[in-house]
Design an enzyme around this catalytic site. Sequence first.
Site, PDB file in Angstrom:
ATOM      1  N   MET A  78      -0.981  -2.776   0.632  1.00 36.09           N
ATOM      2  CA  MET A  78      -1.003  -2.092  -0.655  1.00 36.09           C
ATOM      3  C   MET A  78      -0.921  -3.073  -1.834  1.00 36.09           C
ATOM      4  O   MET A  78      -0.600  -4.248  -1.661  1.00 36.09           O
ATOM      5  CB  MET A  78       0.145  -1.093  -0.739  1.00 36.09           C
ATOM      6  CG  MET A  78       0.049   0.039   0.279  1.00 36.09           C
ATOM      7  SD  MET A  78       1.390   1.237   0.141  1.00 36.09           S
ATOM      8  CE  MET A  78       1.005   2.034  -1.423  1.00 36.09           C
ATOM      9  N   HIS A  79      -1.238  -2.549  -3.015  1.00 40.33           N
ATOM     10  CA  HIS A  79      -0.986  -3.196  -4.308  1.00 40.33           C
ATOM     11  C   HIS A  79      -1.921  -4.351  -4.661  1.00 40.33           C
ATOM     12  O   HIS A  79      -1.958  -4.774  -5.815  1.00 40.33           O
ATOM     13  CB  HIS A  79       0.459  -3.718  -4.407  1.00 40.33           C
ATOM     14  CG  HIS A  79       1.507  -2.779  -3.910  1.00 40.33           C
ATOM     15  ND1 HIS A  79       1.639  -1.487  -4.392  1.00 40.33           N
ATOM     16  CD2 HIS A  79       2.476  -2.934  -2.973  1.00 40.33           C
ATOM     17  CE1 HIS A  79       2.658  -0.901  -3.773  1.00 40.33           C
ATOM     18  NE2 HIS A  79       3.171  -1.755  -2.924  1.00 40.33           N
ATOM     19  N   ASP A 237      -0.684   1.259   3.846  1.00 35.77           N
ATOM     20  CA  ASP A 237      -0.196   0.982   5.197  1.00 35.77           C
ATOM     21  C   ASP A 237       0.993   1.834   5.617  1.00 35.77           C
ATOM     22  O   ASP A 237       1.038   2.336   6.752  1.00 35.77           O
ATOM     23  CB  ASP A 237       0.114  -0.499   5.378  1.00 35.77           C
ATOM     24  CG  ASP A 237       1.005  -1.084   4.293  1.00 35.77           C
ATOM     25  OD1 ASP A 237       1.528  -0.321   3.445  1.00 35.77           O
ATOM     26  OD2 ASP A 237       1.178  -2.319   4.280  1.00 35.77           O
TER      27      ASP A 237
END
Length: 490
Positions: A78-79, A237
Amino acid sequence: MLYIGVDLGTSSVKLLLMDESGDIKSIVTREYPLYFPQPGWSEQNPEDWFSALTDGIKELTKDCDKTTVDGISFSGQMHGMVILDEEDKVIRPAILWNDGRTQAECDYLNNEIGRDKISAYTGNMALTGFTAPKLLWVKKHEPENFAKIKKVMLPKDYAAYCLSGVHCTDVSDASGMLLLDVKNKCWSKEMLDIIGLKEEQLAKVYESYEVVGTLKKDIAKELGLPESVKVIAGGGDQAVAAVGTGTVGEGMCNVSLGTSGVVFIASKEYAEVDQNALHVFAHADGKYHFMGVMLSAAASNKWWQDEIIGTKEYKKEEAAITKLGDNNVYFLPYLMGERTPHNNPNARGTFIGMTMDTTRADMTQAMLEGVAFALRDSFEITKKLGVNIDRIRINGGGAKSPLWCKIIADVLNVKVDKINSAEGPAFGAAILAAVGCGKYASVEEAAGKLIKVIETTEQDPVIVAKYNKKYDIFKDLYPTLKTMFDRIAE
């Protein structure tokens, strides 16, 4: 029919091939480089992801009837910030979730714009891992690159774009960008104004199980797959790992006892959390979830056993522990600072309560209990939200310890279930692919049919009562020591 689940991780991509009944036919892993151009920075080349992905798909499907591959979906780190220009070319290396360069940008968002405003817009506060602060960093330090941005994407969404030609994202992964109005599952105009972006510079938002397109003609030919193979949005995830453990539907909870510890709680309704003590994100099942993250879970065990007492015989050390609930030594597992609920990088690991008769086993027990108490911090927050949890599912390396599972059952006062699959994110992605292709009517239905509990550890009421008293002491240790942690960090 066959379904491909892709787990695009930080160090490698893991691919899983699953049939309609949930049987895993093949698993392939491909690694790629991670770059650290400066201390605290972490980057990757998005083209490396796609090269590893295509190579892995070829290996994964080499022995199957390729005409039976129906869909592919994703779990993704992520991110991460992937920025594309007008020709959809990558402008600069992706800045990853574990990159720490954006503290000044987070301070600006939380303190100058205001944490209350940011939380009202997105449901969360700014953290260095999130995407929005990274965009502000590029805007300040690489203005020529910021000016080139045509699309902002997340890691797994870049892979989906390369397969399908569609600029897409999903609600669960987008929740961690600090650009999404999580409650309403749409881009926040206020946040876009703060960052200096237009909505057309972001991808279209889908639910995690929705079809975004099919394989591009040239990609299908390269992979030897039908052009009709559906590309399903996938998710972040943790959300997709939760699908892979069956943590979907109201009040379902999974505890991941890996290097870090994650408490993941599915919820049908959105709710604001006081002081942003938990993340509030959209879930891959179409609803929402709360997530608490402690930074040193199994990492605490590895540190204590490998580095301090110098052993690899974890089972032998645990065998010496005989007095659950009666230990007077406490351990704060803040070896890398702490996120939930303290959000304090200055927090430190601490043993307290030792006496001349304290044993090695007491210290080991305190370490295991300290992690369990820190997980309970997240549970206490969810209780205030009215969420009642009476059993959890557990996975990760720490879940291999029967003693640790027993301690967690008693500290949290829940039944602890182990399930029939250990594949988590990749398996969850394959489930999303099956749902997207119409094999199952919903993520909840698919999880109910494909994931089964194989072992349960139950709590002991007597030990539960003892741990309740111990937790009352544990929860007061951090506020008592916080000032000292800050002084030590200075």
